[in-house]
Scaffold this active site. Structure first.
Site, PDB file in Angstrom:
ATOM      1  N   LYS A   1      70.645 -33.154 -58.137  1.00 20.91           N
ATOM      2  CA  LYS A   1      71.424 -31.994 -57.711  1.00 20.91           C
ATOM      3  C   LYS A   1      70.949 -30.725 -58.400  1.00 20.91           C
ATOM      4  CE  LYS A   1      75.563 -34.627 -56.467  1.00 20.91           C
ATOM      5  NZ  LYS A   1      77.021 -34.774 -56.608  1.00 20.91           N
TER       6      LYS A   1
ATOM      7  N   ASP B   1      77.081 -34.596 -61.482  1.00 14.91           N
ATOM      8  CA  ASP B   1      77.217 -33.169 -61.146  1.00 14.91           C
ATOM      9  C   ASP B   1      76.804 -32.267 -62.309  1.00 14.91           C
ATOM     10  OD1 ASP B   1      78.264 -33.590 -58.532  1.00 14.91           O
ATOM     11  OD2 ASP B   1      80.199 -34.099 -59.419  1.00 14.91           O
TER      12      ASP B   1
ATOM     13  N   GLY C   1      75.564 -37.651 -53.790  1.00 13.40           N
ATOM     14  CA  GLY C   1      74.852 -38.854 -54.201  1.00 13.40           C
ATOM     15  C   GLY C   1      75.204 -40.027 -53.313  1.00 13.40           C
TER      16      GLY C   1
ATOM     17  N   ASP D   1      80.161 -31.174 -54.539  1.00 14.66           N
ATOM     18  CA  ASP D   1      79.996 -32.620 -54.476  1.00 14.66           C
ATOM     19  C   ASP D   1      80.828 -33.088 -53.272  1.00 14.66           C
ATOM     20  OD1 ASP D   1      79.541 -35.357 -55.270  1.00 14.66           O
ATOM     21  OD2 ASP D   1      81.541 -35.328 -56.154  1.00 14.66           O
ATOM     22  N   PHE D   2      80.595 -34.309 -52.816  1.00 12.90           N
ATOM     23  CA  PHE D   2      81.362 -34.819 -51.672  1.00 12.90           C
ATOM     24  C   PHE D   2      82.404 -35.856 -52.085  1.00 12.90           C
ATOM     25  CE2 PHE D   2      81.855 -37.671 -47.916  1.00 12.90           C
ATOM     26  CZ  PHE D   2      82.477 -36.760 -47.082  1.00 12.90           C
ATOM     27  N   ASP D   3      81.957 -36.988 -52.588  1.00 13.05           N
ATOM     28  CA  ASP D   3      82.889 -38.073 -52.920  1.00 13.05           C
ATOM     29  C   ASP D   3      83.836 -37.655 -54.047  1.00 13.05           C
ATOM     30  OD1 ASP D   3      81.764 -39.786 -51.037  1.00 13.05           O
ATOM     31  OD2 ASP D   3      80.297 -40.581 -52.447  1.00 13.05           O
TER      32      ASP D   3
END
Length: 208
Positions: A141, A168, A97, A8-10
């Site tokens: 995802k 996620d 997202g 995931d990024f954030d």
């Protein structure tokens, strides 16, 4: 043997939520943050929350968006973890997202292999309040990881995922090793490993 790591990024590779940071700059931070919190806790449908939050950024200058996204703070240990994974010949991919406006700049710094996210629609130099892209829904995802595993001919046990929020869960279900990083309680229930210290280098210790 792990061959692919999906992040995931954030609040995982990046220390914060991109849309919350943009909203703070634009003066709608409190309203957007409240929606983000409900979405990450699994109390609000992810797609609906994304549409609601982006609509509050309508008329924000796109150049301002890019300037903010260039300086998003990376999570402590992100560079070291990705370097470690690459040293083990493990591919690194980001499913966000959030937005390409954020992850594409981060990719230049972190050198992860591939990134999927959404795009902030803009016209005449300002945001329209609309959004579209690759990770729009709560199950996006999971679907993306299914395709990636098929393309790369990987089994579940050859894949690890690292994330923090409710959206996620879908990719955790498609992964062999599931790591919840400083995560919401709803995601921890699906995790094999929970890392609660805000330093991604801690993951190196548990996967060596």
């Amino acid at each position: 043997m792990i061959k692919l790591c999906v992040f995931d990024f954030d609040s995982t590779l990046m220390d914060g939520e991109t849309i919350d940071i943009l909203a703070n700059v634009y003066g709608v931070g409190d309203e957007v943050k409240a929606i983000t919190q409900k979405a990450m806790d699994g109390e609000l449908d992810f797609f609906e929350s994304l549409v609601q939050r982006v609509s509050l950024l309508k008329n924000m200058k796109y150049q301002t968006v890019l300037e903010v996204c260039k300086t998003l703070p990376l999570m402590k240990g992100s560079c070291e973890l990705i370097e470690f994974l690459h040293s083990k010949q493990i591919r690194t991919v980001v499913f966000s997202g959030g937005f390409h406006e954020g992850i594409d700049f981060a990719q230049e710094k972190l050198n992860f292999s591939l990134g999927f996210a959404n795009f902030l629609h803009h016209k005449d130099g300002v945001l329209t309040g609309l959004v579209g892209g690759e990770i729009m829904f709560a199950n996006s995802k999971g679907f993306m990881l299914q395709r990636l595993k098929k393309f790369l001919n990987l089994k579940n046990e050859e894949v690890m995922c690292v994330g923090d929020g409710a959206n996620d869960i879908a990719m955790f279900k498609e992964s062999g090793l599931k790591i919840a990083f400083c995560a919401k309680q709803i995601l921890k229930t699906y995790a094999d490993i929970c890392v609660d210290e805000k330093d991604l280098k801690e993951i190196i210790k548990v996967i060596k």
